[in-house]
Write a protein that holds these residues in place. Structure first.
Motif, short mmCIF file in Angstrom:
data_model
loop_
_atom_site.label_atom_id
_atom_site.label_comp_id
_atom_site.label_asym_id
_atom_site.label_seq_id
_atom_site.Cartn_x
_atom_site.Cartn_y
_atom_site.Cartn_z
N TYR A 142 4.23 131.71 35.59
CA TYR A 142 4.64 130.92 36.74
C TYR A 142 4.14 131.59 38.02
O TYR A 142 3.80 132.77 38.05
CB TYR A 142 6.17 130.76 36.79
CG TYR A 142 6.94 132.07 36.81
CD1 TYR A 142 7.26 132.70 38.02
CD2 TYR A 142 7.34 132.66 35.61
CE1 TYR A 142 7.97 133.88 38.03
CE2 TYR A 142 8.05 133.86 35.62
CZ TYR A 142 8.35 134.47 36.83
OH TYR A 142 9.04 135.65 36.84
N ASP A 192 2.85 129.03 28.48
CA ASP A 192 2.79 130.45 28.14
C ASP A 192 3.90 131.26 28.81
O ASP A 192 3.95 132.48 28.69
CB ASP A 192 1.44 131.04 28.54
CG ASP A 192 0.28 130.40 27.77
OD1 ASP A 192 0.46 130.11 26.58
OD2 ASP A 192 -0.79 130.19 28.39
N GLY A 193 4.76 130.57 29.55
CA GLY A 193 5.84 131.25 30.25
C GLY A 193 5.41 131.85 31.57
O GLY A 193 6.19 132.57 32.22
N LYS A 217 7.62 127.16 34.87
CA LYS A 217 6.84 127.94 33.91
C LYS A 217 5.91 127.03 33.11
O LYS A 217 6.26 125.89 32.81
CB LYS A 217 7.78 128.68 32.95
CG LYS A 217 8.64 129.75 33.63
CD LYS A 217 9.51 130.48 32.62
CE LYS A 217 10.35 131.57 33.30
NZ LYS A 217 11.22 132.29 32.34
#
Length: 235
Positions: free
Chosen positions: A191, A188-189, A185
């Motif tokens: 992926y 910003d999280g 990730k």
């Protein structure tokens, strides 16, 4: 040997046979007729033997597909409308199946565009049954039913998006030998999911028939599916 007077005294039918069937012209006609009959018989026999051979090969092919450990299991997933759908719901229909995810930046949209174009082209041939396109997410944590509903709007109007719990999706991935692995990730999280990029063709019996990778263009896929449909023999 007959003279003219003898011929005059012969019955009319005999005179016709003697004049039509004797001599070089009559002999040639007889030979041509025999050749045509013999050749036609050989052609009919060859056609029958070839038909039997093709039917036998198709039956053997279908029996082999039943033994392939690919897509043999059932699945139970949610569609993009929130309805529970199983593999049984799609029996009797030709399926084009693609695994991907809605956050895919370019490959998945490209593949779904290609899949949609193939289905639209086949829809124009009224002699063929309709093809049902399916999209199964490999990223169920982000791709819920509402996310899929927004996503499938950009592609073929019959496209159905499917998602579910992580274990349900993983079971389908194993069944079709699909590789899917989420990457790291970012801040910003977000992926990317690395996954198998294939389009699967599924018969109305629920059997895997063929697959298409990125090397197959739209015309090749369309013709391949058309050939499969025409050669299909229901089990």
């Amino acid at each position: 040997m007959f003279s003219g007077e003898d011929l005059e005294e012969c019955p009319l039918s005999f005179r016709w046979r003697w004049t039509a069937d004797s001599g070089p012209l009559g002999l040639l006609r007889t030979r041509v007729l025999v050749t045509l009959l013999f050749g036609g018989g050989l052609l009919a026999m060859w056609w029958f033997v070839d038909l039997e051979k093709q039917q036998r090969l198709r039956q053997q092919h279908m029996e082999q597909l039943q033994k392939v450990a690919l897509g043999q299991g059932n699945f139970s997933l949610l569609d993009h409308r929130g309805q529970r759908r199983t593999k049984q719901d799609f029996l009797g229909s030709w399926l084009l199946l693609y695994f991907g995810f809605t956050h895919c930046p370019d490959i998945c949209p490209d593949e779904l565009d290609r899949l949609s174009a193939v289905v639209s082209t086949l829809d124009q041939d009224t002699s063929l049954p309709p093809i049902q396109p399916l999209f199964i997410t490999v990223d169920p944590e982000r791709d819920d039913a509402s996310a899929l509903a927004r996503y499938v709007q950009d592609f073929h109007p019959r496209l159905i998006g499917l998602t579910g719990a992580l274990d349900e999706v993983k079971e389908v991935e194993r069944d079709y030998r699909v590789y899917a692995s989420p990457g790291p990730k970012d801040e910003d999280g977000d992926y990317i999911v690395d996954h198998t990029i294939l389009i699967y063709l599924i018969s109305p019996d629920g059997l895997f028939l063929d697959y298409y990778n990125r090397m197959n263009n739209q015309e090749q896929i369309t013709q391949s599916i058309r050939n499969h449909i025409k050669a299909y023999v229901r089990l």
